[in-house]
Structures are given as C-alpha cells and as structure tokens.
Design an enzyme around this catalytic site. Structure first.
Site, PDB file in Angstrom:
ATOM      1  N   GLU A  30       0.812  -1.221   0.000  1.00  0.00           N
ATOM      2  CA  GLU A  30       0.000   0.000   0.000  1.00  0.00           C
ATOM      3  C   GLU A  30       0.847   1.274   0.000  1.00  0.00           C
ATOM      4  OE1 GLU A  30      -3.530  -0.408   2.692  1.00  0.00           O
ATOM      5  OE2 GLU A  30      -2.487  -2.261   3.162  1.00  0.00           O
ATOM      6  N   SER A 154      -6.257  -3.172   2.949  1.00  0.00           N
ATOM      7  CA  SER A 154      -6.728  -2.507   1.733  1.00  0.00           C
ATOM      8  C   SER A 154      -7.256  -3.443   0.656  1.00  0.00           C
ATOM      9  CB  SER A 154      -5.595  -1.666   1.152  1.00  0.00           C
ATOM     10  OG  SER A 154      -6.136  -0.536   0.548  1.00  0.00           O
ATOM     11  N   TYR A 220      -9.685   2.605  -4.994  1.00  0.00           N
ATOM     12  CA  TYR A 220      -8.704   3.649  -5.309  1.00  0.00           C
ATOM     13  C   TYR A 220      -8.849   4.249  -6.699  1.00  0.00           C
ATOM     14  CZ  TYR A 220      -6.631   2.188  -0.966  1.00  0.00           C
ATOM     15  OH  TYR A 220      -6.439   1.903   0.356  1.00  0.00           O
ATOM     16  N   ARG A 259     -10.719   2.979  11.905  1.00  0.00           N
ATOM     17  CA  ARG A 259     -11.912   2.872  11.077  1.00  0.00           C
ATOM     18  C   ARG A 259     -12.312   1.411  11.055  1.00  0.00           C
ATOM     19  NH1 ARG A 259     -10.472   3.040   5.844  1.00  0.00           N
ATOM     20  NH2 ARG A 259     -11.709   1.158   5.550  1.00  0.00           N
ATOM     21  N   ASP A 261     -14.815  -1.605   9.573  1.00  0.00           N
ATOM     22  CA  ASP A 261     -15.695  -1.984   8.460  1.00  0.00           C
ATOM     23  C   ASP A 261     -16.796  -2.904   8.975  1.00  0.00           C
ATOM     24  OD1 ASP A 261     -14.006  -0.547   6.835  1.00  0.00           O
ATOM     25  OD2 ASP A 261     -12.849  -2.285   6.182  1.00  0.00           O
ATOM     26  N   GLU A 274     -13.533  -5.942   9.951  1.00  0.00           N
ATOM     27  CA  GLU A 274     -12.170  -5.713  10.416  1.00  0.00           C
ATOM     28  C   GLU A 274     -11.997  -4.314  10.974  1.00  0.00           C
ATOM     29  OE1 GLU A 274      -9.236  -5.082   6.991  1.00  0.00           O
ATOM     30  OE2 GLU A 274     -10.737  -6.396   6.098  1.00  0.00           O
ATOM     31  N   ASN A 276      -9.321  -1.126  10.979  1.00  0.00           N
ATOM     32  CA  ASN A 276      -8.169  -0.508  10.315  1.00  0.00           C
ATOM     33  C   ASN A 276      -7.560   0.509  11.271  1.00  0.00           C
ATOM     34  OD1 ASN A 276      -8.726  -1.518   7.384  1.00  0.00           O
ATOM     35  ND2 ASN A 276     -10.679  -0.705   8.098  1.00  0.00           N
ATOM     36  N   GLY A 280      -6.874   5.212   5.696  1.00  0.00           N
ATOM     37  CA  GLY A 280      -6.443   6.185   4.699  1.00  0.00           C
ATOM     38  C   GLY A 280      -6.704   7.612   5.153  1.00  0.00           C
TER      39      GLY A 280
END
Length: 312
Positions: A30, A154, A220, A259, A261, A274, A276, A280
C-alpha cells in the site's frame, strides 16, 4: 502540552507550533496510497503552523529528525499497521499517533481481530482459517464466501467464492499474499465503515461500488464507488452499527482513532469485518469524510489526532 480547543484556534503554548514528523510510504503493498495520505497530512499540519518533516522508512536505517515532538503515522499495510514501526518508536521513546504496537498487531491479523470480537460479544461473520492450497471447501461452509489473506490491508488479495467451482482459484489467489487465508461467510447487505475518534463513533459512511465489490480497484479509482455519509439508516440501526464498531475497536485494544468496516444485513443487524488502525488519510478517504459529516474539516481532524497523542 497545550492542546487546541477543537476549533483549530490553538492557545499559545507547545502545540502553537510543534515539530511533527510524518512517516509515509514504507515498503508495503500500500506504499502509493500511504504516500498520498502522508502528503495530505503534511500539508494540513503545515497549514496550521507546525514544522513538518516527511520520513519514508524504505529500510531499517531510518532515524527520526532531532527535536521531533510527535510522529504522525501515515503508513498503511505491513510495517506501519502491524505494530512493527510502533515497537521501534516505543524503543526510541517517541510519541506517535494512533494505536500502540500490540493493538496494531492484533488488528492487522484478521483472525486475531475476529477472535477478540467473538470473546467480547461483538458480531462478526463465522470463519475458518486455511493454510494450504488444494484443500476442499471447509466443512459447514457454502458459497457465497469471502477469502482473504489473514495479514494484508486494503482489500489486497481479496477473493469471492460465488459457486463451489470458484473455490480452488480463489484460495490459490489469496494464498499468494500470505501463508494463511481467512474464509468467512459473505454477509449480504449494505457495506458501511465507521470512523472512531477518541472514544466516539463518527457518522456512519455507506460504501456503494457502482459495479462488483469494494475491491482494491474500486477503492482507489475515482468514480468507481459512491459514498453516503451520514448513511441512510434509522437512528436505532445507526446506533447498533456504531456500537458494534466501538466494541470491535475496544476489543482489539484500540486508542485514539481507527476505522471499522461493518456489513449490515437487511434486518439491520451489524457484522464487523475488520478494524483498520491506520485508515487512509487522503482528503477523499473515508475517515475524513466521516469527520466532515461531524463538522470537522481535514486540518482539524489531523490536529485532533495529534492532540489525542499529546494528551496521553
């Protein structure tokens, strides 16, 4: 340390101008996204009057610039998100943003995360771990299934099994990215993500890819995915989603921000996928979108993350 009042107008004192080192890039899959995150963070912090250095740890020979007050971690993927760089910074006695080494290590491992969620009573889809190619479908599991590397971020290596015949190829593809893969029931429903800042859940973001799944390409590529924030759920469902996200964040030992999900079934039940720990931070990333919906602009969000580290 003197911290801001939340409005971006900082009282005179140490945080009027800090020496901040933004770590970005690194060696993971990433790297490119991390370079974009870090550049955006650096610009925002400079706009607030801080002195900012950018540090790209492409090998282990890196050293922090002298007089660094705080390190802003904008690394993604391995090294940055798995606890490695946090352990090194702990050894240097450096103050850094976000989760500590242990929470990072747990959250980066999707299986450890799910085990922590299960132990804490946080709903997460049923799963099994597979460590070699050529094995049959695990007992008790039927398509549709999700297959993903245990330790990658990601959506790298993410595969879907819609039919039994998809299984061998999906397994082989995911195993290219890690020695173990997580196989879990695919939750059908709406895809959401919840930013956590301090001990608060931010407004829920709904992610709707225009075609296919929210994979690396849709994530992305501009225009491939639509985002809705705050997501259009009733108040009770919104609270359930936020509670599940906060529960997962606490279950992995998170601090400062992350963050989470979360899939939401048609009946409104949330299922955590999951956590994070270094989400980002480009201007169009999901955490900044959620912060904006909560009335916080991008620069204020970056300052808040710094203040959370200073307040520790």
């Amino acid at each position: 340390h003197c911290v801001g009042d939340g409005s971006g107008n900082h009282r005179r004192g140490m945080s009027a101008s800090l020496n901040i080192t933004v770590m970005l890039g690194g060696r993971s899959a990433e790297r490119e996204v991390s370079l974009r995150s870090g550049a955006a963070v650096a610009r925002a912090l400079q706009s607030l009057g801080h002195t900012v250095h950018e540090l790209d740890p492409q090998d282990d020979s890196w050293a922090l610039p002298p007089k660094t007050d705080v390190v802003f971690l904008a690394l993604h993927g391995t090294y940055g998100e798995d606890g490695t760089v946090q352990r090194r910074l702990d050894g240097l006695g450096a103050l850094y943003t976000g989760c500590d080494a242990e929470a990072s290590r747990i959250a980066f491992d999707k299986v450890l995360t799910k085990q922590r969620c299960q132990a804490a009573g946080v709903p997460t889809p049923p799963f099994v771990v597979v460590g070699s190619a050529g094995v049959g479908l695990p007992g008790g599991f039927q398509p549709p299934l999700v297959v993903k590397p245990v330790r990658q971020g990601s959506s790298v290596g993410l595969q879907f099994v819609q039919h039994v015949g998809d299984w061998p190829g999906a397994l082989a593809a995911a195993l290219k990215f890690d020695s173990e893969v997580l196989v879990e029931e695919k939750i059908s429903g709406r895809e959401t993500t919840v930013g956590i800042l301090g001990d608060q859940a931010l407004p829920v973001v709904e992610v709707r890819p225009k075609a296919g799944s929210y994979d690396y390409r849709n994530k992305y590529t501009a225009g491939c995915t639509e985002y809705f924030c705050p997501a259009d759920f009733d108040a009770a469902t919104t609270r359930r989603i936020q509670d599940a996200a906060l529960g997962a964040f606490r279950a992995v030992g998170g601090r400062d921000y992350a963050r989470v999900d979360v899939m939401v079934r048609p009946d409104g039940s949330p299922w955590v996928l999951e956590v994070n720990t270094l989400p980002g931070m480009t201007e169009t990333s999901l955490l900044p979108k959620a912060a904006a919906a909560a009335g916080m602009n991008y620069a204020q969000l970056c300052q808040r993350v710094v203040d959370l580290a200073l307040n520790r």
